[in-house]
Design a protein around this motif. Structure first.
Motif, PDB file in Angstrom:
ATOM      1  N   LYS A  86       6.713 -67.771 -29.166  1.00 60.67           N
ATOM      2  CA  LYS A  86       6.979 -66.210 -28.669  1.00 60.67           C
ATOM      3  C   LYS A  86       7.010 -66.530 -27.267  1.00 60.67           C
ATOM      4  O   LYS A  86       6.511 -67.121 -26.576  1.00 60.67           O
ATOM      5  N   ALA A  87       7.069 -64.910 -26.780  1.00 61.16           N
ATOM      6  CA  ALA A  87       6.878 -64.773 -25.157  1.00 61.16           C
ATOM      7  C   ALA A  87       5.710 -64.309 -24.998  1.00 61.16           C
ATOM      8  O   ALA A  87       4.775 -63.757 -25.821  1.00 61.16           O
ATOM      9  N   VAL A  88       4.924 -65.060 -23.865  1.00 61.45           N
ATOM     10  CA  VAL A  88       3.723 -64.352 -23.455  1.00 61.45           C
ATOM     11  C   VAL A  88       3.929 -63.594 -22.048  1.00 61.45           C
ATOM     12  O   VAL A  88       4.515 -63.961 -21.245  1.00 61.45           O
ATOM     13  N   VAL A  89       3.279 -62.284 -22.376  1.00 62.40           N
ATOM     14  CA  VAL A  89       3.842 -61.348 -21.380  1.00 62.40           C
ATOM     15  C   VAL A  89       2.468 -60.755 -20.405  1.00 62.40           C
ATOM     16  O   VAL A  89       1.496 -60.501 -21.032  1.00 62.40           O
ATOM     17  N   LEU A  90       2.675 -60.782 -19.104  1.00 62.61           N
ATOM     18  CA  LEU A  90       1.727 -60.288 -18.382  1.00 62.61           C
ATOM     19  C   LEU A  90       2.082 -58.784 -17.515  1.00 62.61           C
ATOM     20  O   LEU A  90       3.342 -58.888 -16.965  1.00 62.61           O
ATOM     21  N   ASP A  91       1.216 -58.101 -17.758  1.00 65.34           N
ATOM     22  CA  ASP A  91       1.511 -56.709 -17.015  1.00 65.34           C
ATOM     23  C   ASP A  91       0.661 -56.919 -15.655  1.00 65.34           C
ATOM     24  O   ASP A  91      -0.661 -56.761 -15.857  1.00 65.34           O
ATOM     25  N   LEU A  92       1.343 -56.801 -14.541  1.00 64.63           N
ATOM     26  CA  LEU A  92       0.749 -57.072 -13.228  1.00 64.63           C
ATOM     27  C   LEU A  92       0.702 -55.801 -12.344  1.00 64.63           C
ATOM     28  O   LEU A  92       1.521 -55.070 -12.414  1.00 64.63           O
ATOM     29  N   ARG A  93      -0.555 -55.565 -11.576  1.00 63.85           N
ATOM     30  CA  ARG A  93      -0.625 -54.515 -10.434  1.00 63.85           C
ATOM     31  C   ARG A  93      -0.944 -55.266  -9.247  1.00 63.85           C
ATOM     32  O   ARG A  93      -2.118 -55.620  -9.008  1.00 63.85           O
ATOM     33  N   VAL A 117      -4.194 -58.479 -13.141  1.00 66.98           N
ATOM     34  CA  VAL A 117      -3.449 -58.479 -14.452  1.00 66.98           C
ATOM     35  C   VAL A 117      -4.108 -57.248 -15.324  1.00 66.98           C
ATOM     36  O   VAL A 117      -5.397 -57.173 -15.631  1.00 66.98           O
ATOM     37  N   LEU A 118      -3.330 -56.406 -15.765  1.00 70.34           N
ATOM     38  CA  LEU A 118      -3.537 -55.355 -16.521  1.00 70.34           C
ATOM     39  C   LEU A 118      -3.544 -55.678 -18.138  1.00 70.34           C
ATOM     40  O   LEU A 118      -4.411 -55.151 -18.707  1.00 70.34           O
ATOM     41  N   LYS A 119      -2.810 -56.227 -18.352  1.00 68.10           N
ATOM     42  CA  LYS A 119      -2.595 -56.598 -19.839  1.00 68.10           C
ATOM     43  C   LYS A 119      -1.866 -58.022 -19.990  1.00 68.10           C
ATOM     44  O   LYS A 119      -1.154 -58.416 -19.404  1.00 68.10           O
ATOM     45  N   ALA A 120      -2.095 -58.749 -21.185  1.00 70.32           N
ATOM     46  CA  ALA A 120      -1.585 -59.913 -21.310  1.00 70.32           C
ATOM     47  C   ALA A 120      -1.440 -60.054 -22.982  1.00 70.32           C
ATOM     48  O   ALA A 120      -2.545 -59.767 -23.748  1.00 70.32           O
ATOM     49  N   VAL A 158      -6.101 -66.128 -18.925  1.00 65.03           N
ATOM     50  CA  VAL A 158      -6.390 -64.773 -18.534  1.00 65.03           C
ATOM     51  C   VAL A 158      -6.268 -63.838 -19.951  1.00 65.03           C
ATOM     52  O   VAL A 158      -6.617 -62.915 -20.108  1.00 65.03           O
ATOM     53  N   LEU A 159      -5.216 -64.353 -20.889  1.00 67.96           N
ATOM     54  CA  LEU A 159      -5.216 -63.846 -22.081  1.00 67.96           C
ATOM     55  C   LEU A 159      -6.545 -63.776 -22.786  1.00 67.96           C
ATOM     56  O   LEU A 159      -7.008 -62.792 -23.437  1.00 67.96           O
TER      57      LEU A 159
END
Length: 230
Positions: free
Chosen positions: A185-192, A171-174, A134-135
């Motif tokens: 590093k951390a991999v972050v997902l912004d979900l709705r 997924v709004l942002k990755a 997804v990123l």
């Protein structure tokens, strides 16, 4: 978990296996989703949780892949079987340290990038199961790295999330962010999470399962039991 390592929520899994392998899933105590079930593999490389929301279920899975080429093949077989038997494949987010780069732009420095057998098998399973990096989907031209070795002068993106194709629109942002780990590093997902009801969808057989002898034997035994009960 905050920057000092204090856990304020629930730790579903946290276990070393003797090889210093640790896989964990941390749940925010303020969550709006309910935990339905949890699971883990015998090697301590896979942990999963089923979460219930207003109109369905979603599975979250955390993995830590080996860096040995022979163990990597076994890991993919085990993971494939585990996901089929223990998660909601159509609503699944699986991520962690995969110890592989999927394409040349995911590596900088060191030896020239080339696809490995593990990488090709990994991509094949993604195609069979409908998983999306997804990123990379959201940032097709961005070179971001999750791992760095200063001594080897190598940077790579070996930590990433795979998301079921049917929920990629959640997924709004990755992106990647600085973490406590010295080299990752951390991999972050912004979900709705969308609550609209989906139809049954299109079933697609995961072809790589035919290479899993244990799974094939399970299907044979299940079929014999079914026939015997008729």
């Amino acid at each position: 978990m905050n920057q000092y390592g204090k856990v304020s929520g629930e730790v579903l899994f946290f276990f070393p296996t003797g090889r210093l392998i640790v896989v964990s899933i941390l749940i925010n105590p303020l969550r709006t989703l309910n935990v339905e079930a949890t699971g883990k593999d015998a090697d301590g490389r896979i942990a999963s949780v089923h979460l219930i929301y207003s109109s369905g279920r979603i599975s979250i899975c955390n993995v830590y892949a080996p860096n040995d080429s022979q163990q990597q093949q076994k890991f993919l077989l085990n993971l494939n079987r585990y996901l089929v038997l223990n998660t909601e494949i159509s609503s699944l987010i699986v991520g962690g340290d995969w110890n592989v780069t999927l394409q040349a732009m995911d590596k900088k420095g060191g030896l020239p990038w080339r696809p490995t057998l593990y990488r090709d098998k990994h991509v094949s399973i993604m195609d069979d199961t409908g998983f999306i990096d997804v990123l990379r989907k959201l940032n097709p031209n961005e070179r971001s790295f999750s791992y760095e070795s200063k001594s080897l002068k190598v940077s790579s993106r070996i930590d990433f999330y795979l998301v079921s194709k049917s929920i990629t629109n959640w997924v709004l942002k990755a992106n990647t962010k600085v973490s406590n780990a010295p080299d990752h590093k951390a991999v972050v997902l912004d979900l709705r999470i969308l609550s609209e009801k989906r139809g049954p969808g299109l079933w697609k057989f995961n072809n790589s399962l035919v290479e899993d002898n244990e799974f094939v034997e399970l299907i044979k035994n299940s079929y014999q039991l079914y026939v015997g009960s008729i």
